[in-house]
Design a protein around this motif. Structure first.
Motif, short mmCIF file in Angstrom:
data_model
loop_
_atom_site.label_atom_id
_atom_site.label_comp_id
_atom_site.label_asym_id
_atom_site.label_seq_id
_atom_site.Cartn_x
_atom_site.Cartn_y
_atom_site.Cartn_z
N HIS A 1 0.84 -1.21 0.00
CA HIS A 1 0.00 0.00 0.00
C HIS A 1 0.87 1.25 0.00
O HIS A 1 1.91 1.29 0.65
CB HIS A 1 -0.98 -0.01 1.17
CG HIS A 1 -0.42 0.34 2.51
ND1 HIS A 1 -0.28 1.63 2.97
CD2 HIS A 1 0.04 -0.44 3.54
CE1 HIS A 1 0.21 1.63 4.19
NE2 HIS A 1 0.43 0.39 4.57
N ASN B 1 4.02 3.29 4.24
CA ASN B 1 4.65 2.11 3.70
C ASN B 1 5.40 2.45 2.41
O ASN B 1 5.31 1.72 1.42
CB ASN B 1 3.59 1.03 3.46
CG ASN B 1 4.15 -0.29 3.03
OD1 ASN B 1 5.26 -0.67 3.42
ND2 ASN B 1 3.45 -0.96 2.14
N GLU C 1 -4.92 2.08 4.81
CA GLU C 1 -5.06 2.62 6.18
C GLU C 1 -6.53 2.86 6.54
O GLU C 1 -6.90 2.78 7.71
CB GLU C 1 -4.26 3.91 6.32
CG GLU C 1 -2.76 3.75 6.07
CD GLU C 1 -2.05 2.99 7.18
OE1 GLU C 1 -2.72 2.53 8.13
OE2 GLU C 1 -0.82 2.86 7.09
N GLN D 1 5.80 -2.26 5.84
CA GLN D 1 6.74 -1.86 6.91
C GLN D 1 7.96 -2.79 6.96
O GLN D 1 8.00 -3.76 7.72
CB GLN D 1 6.06 -1.86 8.28
CG GLN D 1 4.96 -0.82 8.41
CD GLN D 1 4.44 -0.73 9.83
OE1 GLN D 1 3.29 -1.03 10.10
NE2 GLN D 1 5.31 -0.30 10.75
#
Ligand SMILES: [Zn+2]
Length: 291
Positions: free
Chosen positions: A116, A129, A162, A188
């Motif tokens: 994302h 990210n 998100e 991440q």
């Protein structure tokens, strides 16, 4: 947005990377056709490229419509520079950016690699990210140099993770599990404060866990499986796809303290660790498509 549970150690420690014709310093021919090479993982462009992508993306948050439009334009341009034909996949409240590199031989099921690109409001999202997005673009760049591909590979940058996995859910709805070999999502991968080179594999199928374990040994990193959901791989798994998420030590506790904050800047990114994330992912994907 993530929620986690138990961790199980799977992989090996550092030093798994060796020379030899199956090692990470490749440029090696897979078994069979000598013309079917895979590029070396130690690519001279890798560090600079990852740094450029994270720096560009994390120059601003990617939460508002305008911010996400700017990010999408950048991502589409990056794919075009790499020679991939960028497309937008619009859904009701957002739009993903993706591109498919066709197979050169055979008709194996598609491989999907995604991350994302959006952020929460106010966070530049270098770790969360831009890091995963940079890995996806790096995989696209490696794949330029894989001449023999038995399956199409789609790279996709998801919008609105998100806000609740909107982009990945919309994208998953466009595909059928029977026509997709595996879905890899990355979220991440730029924090390794304890320097142990450990990554977490989120809910891998047994076959995918095996692939990542083998690649981890070649790259010289350690992998642990977890049952973390709440990110894009969940959107595919809930529709029956074989999916896996790659992340830093989220369950293990060695994860960015700046997630969703204004301090999640490019300056906090562990570049050597991000390079390892790219090498691990690229090794898995290149061997899936060109065994
Ligand atoms: Zn994320």
């Amino acid at each position: 947005m993530k929620h986690a549970v138990v961790a199980v150690v799977l992989g090996v420690g550092c030093g798994g990377a060796g020379a030899g014709d199956d090692g990470p310093d490749g440029g090696v021919a897979p078994d069979g056709d000598p013309a079917c090479t895979r590029p070396a993982l130690d690519a001279p462009w890798l560090s600079g490229y990852l740094g450029d992508v994270v720096g560009e993306l994390a120059a601003a948050p990617r939460a508002t419509v305008t911010q996400r439009n700017t990010a999408r334009a950048y991502l589409a341009n990056q794919l075009s520079i790499l020679g991939w034909s960028a497309q937008e996949h619009a859904f009701n409240n957002g739009s993903n950016v993706y591109a498919t590199l066709p197979a050169t031989t055979g008709s194996e099921p598609e491989i999907i690699v995604g991350a994302h690109f959006d952020t929460v409001a106010g966070s530049p999202g270098a770790n969360d990210n831009a890091s995963g997005t940079a890995v996806v673009l790096a995989v696209a760049r490696y794949l330029q140099d894989v001449p023999c591909r038995n399956a199409p590979v789609t790279v996709v940058m998801f919008d609105l993770e998100e806000a609740g996995l909107f982009g990945s859910r919309a994208f998953a709805a466009q595909r059928l599990p029977a026509q997709v070999r595996a879905v890899h999502t990355i979220d991440q991968v730029a924090w390794d404060a304890d320097g142990d080179r450990r990554f977490e594999l989120e809910l891998p199928t047994p076959a995918l866990a095996d692939e990542y374990r083998a690649s981890a040994q070649r790259v010289g990193v350690t992998v642990t499986t977890t049952t973390t959901e709440g990110t894009d791989h969940q959107a595919f798994r809930e529709r029956g796809f074989a999916a896996i998420g790659l992340t830093e030590e989220y369950v293990g506790g060695d994860t960015s303290p700046y997630r969703h904050l204004a301090m999640d800047t490019a300056a906090t990114v562990a570049m050597p660790y991000l390079e390892l994330a790219a090498k691990l992912t690229a090794d898995v994907i290149m061997r899936e498509v060109s065994p």
